[in-house]
Write a protein that holds these residues in place. Structure first.
Motif, short mmCIF file in Angstrom:
data_model
loop_
_atom_site.label_atom_id
_atom_site.label_comp_id
_atom_site.label_asym_id
_atom_site.label_seq_id
_atom_site.Cartn_x
_atom_site.Cartn_y
_atom_site.Cartn_z
N ARG A 115 -50.95 -42.61 42.54
CA ARG A 115 -50.79 -41.83 41.37
C ARG A 115 -51.46 -42.51 40.07
NH1 ARG A 115 -45.78 -41.79 37.75
NH2 ARG A 115 -45.35 -39.69 36.86
N GLY A 116 -51.52 -43.82 39.98
CA GLY A 116 -52.22 -44.40 38.91
C GLY A 116 -53.78 -44.05 39.02
N THR A 117 -54.11 -44.23 40.32
CA THR A 117 -55.91 -44.01 40.39
C THR A 117 -55.80 -42.45 39.84
OG1 THR A 117 -55.73 -45.27 42.38
CG2 THR A 117 -57.46 -43.87 42.17
N VAL A 118 -55.32 -41.26 40.11
CA VAL A 118 -55.63 -40.17 39.92
C VAL A 118 -55.50 -40.02 38.25
CG1 VAL A 118 -54.40 -37.89 40.10
CG2 VAL A 118 -54.58 -39.12 42.00
N ILE A 119 -54.32 -40.74 37.64
CA ILE A 119 -54.31 -40.67 36.18
C ILE A 119 -55.69 -41.36 35.66
CG2 ILE A 119 -53.42 -41.99 34.45
CD1 ILE A 119 -50.72 -41.81 35.93
N GLU A 120 -56.19 -42.33 36.19
CA GLU A 120 -57.33 -43.32 35.67
C GLU A 120 -58.67 -42.08 35.91
OE1 GLU A 120 -58.13 -47.20 35.69
OE2 GLU A 120 -56.16 -47.66 36.55
N LEU A 121 -58.63 -41.27 37.12
CA LEU A 121 -59.77 -40.51 37.33
C LEU A 121 -59.95 -39.28 36.20
CD1 LEU A 121 -59.40 -40.35 41.22
CD2 LEU A 121 -61.36 -41.20 39.92
N ASN A 122 -58.78 -39.08 35.87
CA ASN A 122 -58.78 -38.02 34.91
C ASN A 122 -58.61 -38.26 33.28
OD1 ASN A 122 -58.97 -35.39 36.90
ND2 ASN A 122 -57.62 -36.86 37.82
N LEU A 123 -58.62 -39.54 33.07
CA LEU A 123 -58.43 -39.81 31.53
C LEU A 123 -59.48 -39.16 30.68
CD1 LEU A 123 -57.23 -43.42 31.58
CD2 LEU A 123 -55.99 -41.34 30.80
N SER A 124 -60.57 -38.92 31.36
CA SER A 124 -61.77 -38.09 30.42
C SER A 124 -61.39 -36.89 30.15
CB SER A 124 -63.02 -38.14 31.54
OG SER A 124 -62.80 -37.32 32.48
N LEU A 125 -60.64 -36.21 30.96
CA LEU A 125 -60.03 -34.82 30.62
C LEU A 125 -59.34 -34.78 29.41
CD1 LEU A 125 -60.15 -31.82 31.72
CD2 LEU A 125 -58.06 -32.47 32.89
N VAL A 126 -58.20 -35.95 29.29
CA VAL A 126 -57.36 -36.31 28.27
C VAL A 126 -58.30 -36.17 26.95
CG1 VAL A 126 -55.64 -37.63 27.17
CG2 VAL A 126 -55.52 -36.85 29.54
N LYS A 127 -59.34 -37.08 26.96
CA LYS A 127 -60.19 -37.35 25.75
C LYS A 127 -60.99 -36.05 25.46
CE LYS A 127 -60.49 -42.22 26.85
NZ LYS A 127 -61.65 -43.37 27.51
N VAL A 155 -53.51 -37.22 12.42
CA VAL A 155 -52.77 -38.07 13.46
C VAL A 155 -53.62 -38.86 13.97
CG1 VAL A 155 -51.35 -37.93 15.33
CG2 VAL A 155 -51.03 -36.18 13.65
N PRO A 156 -53.20 -40.03 14.28
CA PRO A 156 -54.31 -41.13 14.90
C PRO A 156 -54.49 -40.81 16.11
CG PRO A 156 -52.45 -42.38 13.88
CD PRO A 156 -52.25 -40.80 13.76
N MET A 157 -55.90 -40.94 16.52
CA MET A 157 -56.47 -40.42 17.69
C MET A 157 -55.84 -41.26 19.08
SD MET A 157 -58.34 -38.37 19.43
CE MET A 157 -59.05 -37.67 18.15
N ASP A 158 -55.41 -42.55 18.85
CA ASP A 158 -54.50 -43.14 19.68
C ASP A 158 -53.29 -42.36 20.21
OD1 ASP A 158 -56.55 -44.87 20.16
OD2 ASP A 158 -55.45 -46.58 18.88
N ASP A 159 -52.70 -41.87 19.35
CA ASP A 159 -51.38 -41.00 19.61
C ASP A 159 -51.55 -39.66 20.32
OD1 ASP A 159 -50.15 -43.15 17.87
OD2 ASP A 159 -49.61 -42.22 16.50
N ILE A 160 -52.78 -39.28 19.85
CA ILE A 160 -52.98 -37.87 20.49
C ILE A 160 -53.47 -38.05 21.93
CG2 ILE A 160 -54.78 -35.87 20.47
CD1 ILE A 160 -54.79 -36.38 17.59
N VAL A 161 -54.26 -39.14 22.26
CA VAL A 161 -54.54 -39.48 23.64
C VAL A 161 -53.34 -39.97 24.43
CG1 VAL A 161 -56.01 -41.01 25.04
CG2 VAL A 161 -57.07 -39.77 22.90
N GLN A 162 -52.63 -40.69 23.72
CA GLN A 162 -51.13 -41.17 24.62
C GLN A 162 -50.31 -39.77 24.99
OE1 GLN A 162 -48.74 -43.64 22.26
NE2 GLN A 162 -47.64 -44.55 24.10
N THR A 163 -50.18 -38.90 23.81
CA THR A 163 -49.56 -37.74 24.32
C THR A 163 -50.31 -36.91 25.11
OG1 THR A 163 -48.70 -37.75 21.91
CG2 THR A 163 -48.35 -35.71 23.15
N GLY A 164 -51.62 -36.85 25.11
CA GLY A 164 -52.23 -36.19 26.27
C GLY A 164 -52.07 -36.52 27.62
N THR A 165 -51.97 -37.82 27.68
CA THR A 165 -51.92 -38.65 29.02
C THR A 165 -50.53 -38.43 29.57
OG1 THR A 165 -53.31 -40.45 28.07
CG2 THR A 165 -51.86 -40.87 30.01
N ILE A 166 -49.45 -38.22 28.50
CA ILE A 166 -48.08 -37.92 29.22
C ILE A 166 -48.26 -36.51 29.66
CG2 ILE A 166 -45.76 -37.09 28.54
CD1 ILE A 166 -45.91 -39.23 26.38
#
Length: 290
Positions: free
Chosen positions: A65-77, A88-99
């Motif tokens: 699960r952790g590997t799949v998340i890291e593989l697709n973080l570029s999709l969140v960005k 809104v700070p970009m860090d907050d947006i990326v964190q929410t998108g990761t959820i």
């Protein structure tokens, strides 16, 4: 990105992040975030299929699960780029998108033949929109009103182009198939999007023309109005001479000696009558006050 087949004789290999690869038949991913789009898509599909076979809460499940998340973080960005100009700070947006990405991984059905990115992107952007809807409004506005705001704004743009003028509420209501009250509610919801400072100037930057300067203030004379209205029936019950003394003293602003000469009595009598009358009025006010 280095991908090496898992060898049965190798000890548990570790990635650069220090995670242990627990899957005997899956490649070791040294740095998932450096994977190309094609590599990430291929690995994601195979890892999610294996993820469904794992027991939740196990080390193998957490690794995949952790590997799949890291593989697709570029999709969140990628999804977060459209909001780069927001407050809104970009860090907050990326964190929410990761959820949203994590939710997409947990919900994705590999049997439907849909690419993971096709399924995940709406889920990620949906979480980001929820962040803006729930946390960036100055006032709490029901979701229905927020949706009406967007619909009214879009409908107004469409009708302005079609009619060549600003549409009326009735025309907007007919265009959107809603009532005129809903159109007005949607337009009013836009005012709750942001809040201005009370110290902000309102006319040409003049600091003396702040919004606070235009707000109403509590008028201390309002209490006097209430007292006068309460005294009116009490004064009406007084004898005529006492009413005249009050009028001469507080309306005519005469001295006690001048009042005595007008009434043909001494200044001492005026003083006693005035004191007794005022005490009677104070008592009457006290009895009427809860």
């Amino acid at each position: 990105m280095a991908m090496q087949p898992r060898s049965p004789g190798r000890d548990r290999p570790r990635t650069d992040a220090g995670r242990v690869a627990y899957c005997e038949d899956l490649p070791v991913v040294d740095n998932p975030r450096s994977a190309s789009t094609a590599e990430a898509r291929e690995l994601t599909n195979s890892l999610i299929i294996r993820l469904r076979e794992c027991e939740e809460g196990t080390a193998e499940y957490s690794y995949i699960r952790g590997t799949v998340i890291e593989l697709n973080l570029s999709l969140v960005k990628y999804a977060a780029r459209r909001y780069r100009n927001s407050h809104v700070p970009m860090d907050d947006i990326v964190q929410t998108g990761t959820i949203g990405l994590i939710k997409a991984i947990d919900r994705f059905d590999t049997t439907r033949g849909v690419a993971f990115t096709t399924f995940a992107l709406p889920t990620i952007t949906g979480e980001m929109r929820r962040l803006f809807r729930d946390t960036t409004w100055a006032l709490h506005v029901p979701r229905r009103a927020q949706e009406l705001r967007l619909a009214v704004a879009a409908g107004r743009d469409d009708l302005e182009q079609a009619l060549g003028r600003a549409p009326t509420d009735a025309e907007l209501a007919e265009h959107l198939d809603v009532s005129e009250d809903e159109v007005r509610a949607g337009a009013a919801a836009a005012d709750a999007r942001t809040a201005d400072s009370l110290d902000a100037p309102t006319d040409g930057g003049d600091p003396d023309s702040s919004l606070q300067a235009r707000l109403g203030r509590c008028d201390p004379r309002l209490a006097a109005v209430e007292d006068i209205e309460a005294l009116r029936p009490l004064i009406a019950l007084l004898p005529q001479r006492e009413r005249r003394i009050l009028a001469l003293r507080f309306t005519g602003e005469l001295t006690q000696a001048e009042i005595g000469r007008c009434l043909g009595i001494s200044q001492m009598q005026v003083s006693r009558l005035l004191a007794r009358t005022l005490q009677s009025l104070r008592t009457g006010l006290g009895e009427e006050t809860p």
